[in-house]
Design a protein around this motif. Structure first.
Motif, short mmCIF file in Angstrom:
data_model
loop_
_atom_site.label_atom_id
_atom_site.label_comp_id
_atom_site.label_asym_id
_atom_site.label_seq_id
_atom_site.Cartn_x
_atom_site.Cartn_y
_atom_site.Cartn_z
N VAL A 125 -36.61 35.14 44.29
CA VAL A 125 -36.28 33.72 44.28
C VAL A 125 -37.49 32.97 43.74
CG1 VAL A 125 -35.69 31.71 45.70
CG2 VAL A 125 -34.73 33.96 46.25
N THR A 126 -37.26 32.04 42.81
CA THR A 126 -38.33 31.15 42.35
C THR A 126 -38.03 29.74 42.85
OG1 THR A 126 -37.16 30.94 40.23
CG2 THR A 126 -39.02 32.47 40.32
N PHE A 127 -39.10 29.01 43.14
CA PHE A 127 -38.97 27.69 43.74
C PHE A 127 -39.46 26.60 42.79
CE2 PHE A 127 -39.82 30.77 47.14
CZ PHE A 127 -38.66 30.63 47.87
N PHE A 128 -38.90 25.40 42.99
CA PHE A 128 -39.42 24.26 42.25
C PHE A 128 -40.91 24.09 42.59
CE2 PHE A 128 -34.89 23.12 42.43
CZ PHE A 128 -34.66 22.87 41.09
N PRO A 129 -41.73 23.74 41.62
CA PRO A 129 -43.15 23.57 41.90
C PRO A 129 -43.40 22.40 42.85
CG PRO A 129 -42.63 22.84 39.68
CD PRO A 129 -41.40 23.50 40.20
N ARG A 130 -44.57 22.43 43.46
CA ARG A 130 -44.91 21.43 44.47
C ARG A 130 -44.76 20.01 43.92
NH1 ARG A 130 -49.11 18.30 46.30
NH2 ARG A 130 -49.45 18.27 48.59
N GLU A 131 -45.24 19.79 42.69
CA GLU A 131 -45.20 18.43 42.15
C GLU A 131 -43.76 17.95 41.94
OE1 GLU A 131 -46.49 21.19 38.71
OE2 GLU A 131 -46.85 20.97 40.87
N GLU A 132 -42.86 18.87 41.65
CA GLU A 132 -41.45 18.48 41.50
C GLU A 132 -40.86 18.07 42.85
OE1 GLU A 132 -37.71 18.32 39.18
OE2 GLU A 132 -39.84 18.25 38.70
N VAL A 133 -41.17 18.83 43.89
CA VAL A 133 -40.69 18.49 45.23
C VAL A 133 -41.28 17.16 45.68
CG1 VAL A 133 -40.59 19.25 47.64
CG2 VAL A 133 -40.36 20.93 45.80
N VAL A 134 -42.58 16.97 45.45
CA VAL A 134 -43.23 15.72 45.82
C VAL A 134 -42.57 14.55 45.08
CG1 VAL A 134 -45.36 14.39 45.59
CG2 VAL A 134 -45.43 16.73 46.46
N ARG A 135 -42.29 14.73 43.80
CA ARG A 135 -41.67 13.66 43.01
C ARG A 135 -40.34 13.23 43.62
NH1 ARG A 135 -41.13 16.34 38.84
NH2 ARG A 135 -43.23 15.90 38.09
N HIS A 136 -39.55 14.19 44.01
CA HIS A 136 -38.24 13.84 44.58
C HIS A 136 -38.38 13.26 45.99
CE1 HIS A 136 -36.67 16.16 41.18
NE2 HIS A 136 -35.56 15.49 41.38
N LEU A 137 -39.36 13.73 46.76
CA LEU A 137 -39.62 13.11 48.06
C LEU A 137 -40.03 11.65 47.88
CD1 LEU A 137 -41.57 15.88 50.02
CD2 LEU A 137 -39.35 14.90 50.65
N GLU A 138 -40.87 11.39 46.89
CA GLU A 138 -41.29 10.01 46.63
C GLU A 138 -40.10 9.14 46.24
OE1 GLU A 138 -45.86 10.87 45.01
OE2 GLU A 138 -44.20 10.56 43.60
N GLU A 139 -39.23 9.67 45.39
CA GLU A 139 -38.06 8.89 44.97
C GLU A 139 -37.13 8.63 46.15
OE1 GLU A 139 -37.94 10.24 40.26
OE2 GLU A 139 -36.57 11.18 41.69
N CYS A 140 -36.99 9.63 47.03
CA CYS A 140 -36.18 9.43 48.23
C CYS A 140 -36.81 8.36 49.13
CB CYS A 140 -36.05 10.75 49.01
SG CYS A 140 -34.94 11.95 48.27
N ALA A 141 -38.13 8.42 49.30
CA ALA A 141 -38.81 7.45 50.15
C ALA A 141 -38.68 6.04 49.58
CB ALA A 141 -40.28 7.83 50.32
N ILE A 142 -38.79 5.91 48.27
CA ILE A 142 -38.66 4.59 47.64
C ILE A 142 -37.22 4.08 47.78
CG2 ILE A 142 -38.69 3.41 45.41
CD1 ILE A 142 -41.15 5.25 44.78
N ARG A 143 -36.26 4.98 47.63
CA ARG A 143 -34.86 4.58 47.83
C ARG A 143 -34.64 4.13 49.28
NH1 ARG A 143 -29.61 8.34 48.15
NH2 ARG A 143 -27.99 6.76 47.86
N ALA A 144 -35.24 4.86 50.23
CA ALA A 144 -35.12 4.47 51.64
C ALA A 144 -35.76 3.11 51.87
CB ALA A 144 -35.77 5.53 52.53
N ALA A 145 -36.90 2.85 51.22
CA ALA A 145 -37.55 1.55 51.34
C ALA A 145 -36.67 0.44 50.77
CB ALA A 145 -38.90 1.57 50.64
N MET A 146 -36.00 0.74 49.66
CA MET A 146 -35.04 -0.23 49.10
C MET A 146 -33.94 -0.53 50.12
SD MET A 146 -35.86 -1.07 45.91
CE MET A 146 -36.70 -0.46 44.43
N SER A 147 -33.52 0.49 50.85
CA SER A 147 -32.48 0.30 51.87
C SER A 147 -32.99 -0.61 52.98
CB SER A 147 -32.05 1.65 52.44
OG SER A 147 -31.57 2.50 51.42
N VAL A 148 -34.26 -0.44 53.34
CA VAL A 148 -34.87 -1.33 54.34
C VAL A 148 -34.88 -2.76 53.80
CG1 VAL A 148 -37.00 -1.90 55.56
CG2 VAL A 148 -36.27 0.50 55.36
N LEU A 149 -35.30 -2.90 52.54
CA LEU A 149 -35.37 -4.22 51.91
C LEU A 149 -34.01 -4.91 51.91
CD1 LEU A 149 -37.21 -6.19 50.30
CD2 LEU A 149 -36.47 -5.00 48.22
N ARG A 150 -32.95 -4.12 51.72
CA ARG A 150 -31.60 -4.69 51.65
C ARG A 150 -30.96 -4.84 53.02
NH1 ARG A 150 -30.33 -0.40 46.86
NH2 ARG A 150 -31.47 -1.49 45.20
N GLY A 151 -31.67 -4.45 54.07
CA GLY A 151 -31.17 -4.66 55.42
C GLY A 151 -30.19 -3.62 55.91
#
Length: 683
Positions: A93-119
């Motif tokens: 099994v090969t895995f997505f590299p660390r930076e790819e996982v971090v990138r998607h975690l960041e995008e998820c966190a920013i989307r979650a922050a947008m959800s906070v912003l929108r109430g």
């Protein structure tokens, strides 16, 4: 469980699928035609049943083995390569590299922050934090969901396109996803600790949003309701940048990444190889015990709801398995096959996405392309796009049509299987009629020959096939026909002495036409102009695409695939020219001979297109992608769109014959190389 450091730097990177496949080759090379094997690529819309077709060819039980995994959740983000071969079971099994996982975690966190912003409420914020909007990275599978009720509600969701998907068993089952009742089979993960980390991340995001909202309101002097909407729009656009530069943001991501890594360290079997950054690159294991082997492998491929919080499947970019798999209906014989199953083509009836650059390369290299489609539904746009791509790359003789759900084709006038088959094939005529207007009549005839000679119909394959049941007998005969078609996949045909002659000027005009189409389409996607049938993309998706090019991590974002679209436009325009040579050197062959030569030339061209497109749009243009990504503030959406169009697409995808190093010149060189390979003349 053993772990060792892997010295390779980034085996994924740009063009990562191919690089990751090279890593898997080090552990478990794929056998080829020279080894007596046939490589089969399965393509199809989500839910058509292609993974279920794989199960039938492997002989894996849908209840006891559950491999490969299917579900209503569209979670396949990686290639699954399975070798049917004698000997022990072997997996890498090969895995997505660390930076790819971090990138998607960041995008998820920013989307979650947008959800906070929108109430939005906390449950929705948590959902957006754990599951990427593309549904490619469902971190909830790794980190868990809060309650069994949440799991059950997702498990019973129904997708009308996923009729073949497994029903999710009761979470109280003692044998989840084939892991067995052995407590050693499950990693020792405390989900309560993970929940605490997630809760802390949400608290931090709420604090970050509150801080930046108050600061921005004060700095901009927002005092009344008239200013509020403009303020919220501006803050939403700026929140991404504000969060990424806040010193509290990176520790939030690091805490989630540490929880993810715990799932690797808790593995009890196999060997983990880590890279220089200590992130897992590969997992590998051999075993003679089929049950234990599938239990272990399922952790990297399953989407079984009761195991959310323990699975690693969203982190996998490729899994390769070999073993003595074989269907019971094949009299115990193991057919020498390599099955390659990947992400579905999509399930939108009215729009099509160009096959990715990686899939295009696979089409050029495999022996058979098995296109799986739903017999009881009209052929969707994604399947039609795949057929066009196969045709214009000269690979039509590899195409095999597989229609599933054949038992669901019913009607008063469909009394026999022949009636039903004719009904399904008649519906495919709509596609052929569309192709008839775009390509030569020989191409339509070639596809009709494939429909006549390389088509199978399958019924009720979500369960083991019963040779005593009428539908079971029918599907068994179809699968045996498929093995015959695969076995008959031929070597390069004898092209005869005649060779076509093409005019460079005409091929140049074809390239120019494709480039002009590309610019018109992407000007509309970027919102700079309008074009019939092309929708403007939201600025957040354009920015996400921009980020991937700027970081040299990918050449697409979801359905936004500029290099792949450019490749398909070039292939189509060039194929139309290849279909009509200027003249012939020697005796002109019959239509079958002409098609064979044209297809060989088209294959040679298609094999060479990815490299110059990648070099231009991903490598040479990267500094400009980086410049466009940093635009922020009021008006940045338009500035970014204009920069991408004028400083990336215009100069790097140029059709100017006056430039010595223009894209047009690069492509004409590619065509000359392909012509030399197949002994075709250019004048």
């Amino acid at each position: 469980m053993t772990t060792r450091e892997h010295p390779a730097s980034d085996p994924h990177g740009m063009g990562g699928s191919r690089s990751a496949a090279t890593v898997r080759d080090q552990f478990l090379p794929l056998p080829t035609r020279e080894d007596g094997y046939r490589q089969i690529l399965l393509l199809g819309t989500t839910g058509a049943g292609k993974t279920t077709v794989v199960r039938q060819l492997l002989g894996t039980d849908p209840d006891n083995d559950r491999f490969p995994s299917t579900s209503t959740a569209k979670t396949t983000v990686s290639d699954t390569e399975i070798v049917l071969a004698p000997g022990p079971f072997h997996a890498v099994v090969t895995f997505f590299p660390r930076e790819e996982v971090v990138r998607h975690l960041e995008e998820c966190a920013i989307r979650a922050a947008m959800s906070v912003l929108r109430g939005l409420d906390r449950a929705q914020v948590r959902e957006h934090l754990l599951d990427h909007e593309q549904q490619r990275f469902r971190f909830s599978y790794v980190l868990g969901r809060r309650t069994p009720a949440t799991i059950q509600s997702e498990a019973i969701e129904s997708d009308p396109f996923d009729i073949f998907d497994d029903p999710e068993p009761n979470p109280a089952d003692t044998d989840p996803a084939g892991f067995g009742a052995d407590p050693q089979a499950l990693p020792t993960i405390d989900l309560a600790d993970t929940d605490a980390v997630i809760d802390q991340a949400i608290d931090t995001l709420q604090a970050l949003v509150a801080t930046h909202r108050d600061t921005a309101r004060r700095d901009l002097g927002v005092t009344g309701p008239d200013d509020e909407q403009d303020f919220e729009d501006l803050l939403e656009e700026e929140l991404d940048r504000l969060l990424r530069t806040d010193p509290r943001f990176d520790p939030l991501i690091a805490s989630l990444l540490a929880e993810i890594d715990k799932r690797f360290t808790a593995l009890s079997v196999g060997r983990i190889d880590r890279g220089a950054d200590n992130w897992p690159q590969t997992w590998s294991w051999k075993s003679d015990d089929r049950t234990a082997f599938l239990r272990a492998v399922n952790r990297f491929s399953s989407n079984y709801a009761p195991l959310f919080g323990h699975l690693l499947s969203p982190l996998v970019d490729g899994i390769r398995v070999a073993g003595p798999f074989g269907p019971s209906w094949n009299d115990g014989t193991i057919p020498p096959l390599v099955l390659i199953d990947g992400e579905g083509l999509g399930h939108t009836p009215t729009s099509a996405v160009a096959p990715s650059m990686a899939v295009a390369e696979q089409i050029n290299t495999v022996d058979v392309v098995l296109l799986v489609d739903h017999a009881a539904q009209p052929m969707q746009a994604a399947s039609a796009a795949a057929i066009r791509s196969i045709l214009t790359s000269g690979n039509v003789d590899k195409l095999v049509f597989c229609f599933t759900h054949f038992d669901e084709v019913t009607g008063d006038n469909l009394a026999t299987p022949k009636d039903r088959a004719r009904h399904v094939l008649d519906s495919a005529d709509n596609l052929l009629a569309a192709l008839r207007t775009d390509f030569h009549h020989r191409d339509e005839q070639a596809l009709r020959r494939r429909l006549d000679t390389a088509t199978l119909f399958l019924s009720r394959i979500d369960k083991p096939l019963d040779p005593h049941d009428r539908e079971g007998q029918f599907s068994i005969r179809s699968f045996r026909k498929l093995l015959g078609v695969i076995d008959a996949a031929t070597e390069r045909p004898d092209l005869g002495p005649g060779r076509p002659v093409y005019a460079r000027a005409e091929l140049g005009r074809a390239i120019t036409a494709a480039i002009e189409q590309f610019h018109r389409r992407w000007d509309a996607i970027l919102g700079l102009t309008s074009a019939h049938g092309v929708a403007r993309e939201h600025w957040t998706r354009i920015k996400a695409l921009n980020k991937r090019f700027a970081e040299a991590s990918a050449d697409q974002y979801d359905t936004l695939r500029p290099p792949a679209e450019l490749r398909e436009l070039l292939k189509e325009e060039l194929y139309k020219q290849l279909d009509t040579p200027q003249s012939w050197k020697g005796h002109r062959p019959d239509d079958a001979g002409v098609s064979a030569i044209v297809n060989e030339f088209a294959q040679a061209v298609a094999r060479r297109l990815n490299a110059p497109i990648h070099q231009r749009l991903s490598v040479a243009a990267q500094p400009q992608w980086q410049r466009s990504y940093v635009f922020h503030g009021a008006g940045s959406t338009l500035l970014r769109a204009e920069h991408i169009a004028r400083y990336i697409f215009d100069p790097y995808v140029s059709d100017s014959p006056a430039e010595a190093n223009s894209f047009l010149t690069d492509l004409l060189t590619v065509i000359e190389e392909a012509a030399g390979e197949v002994d075709v003349s250019l004048v």
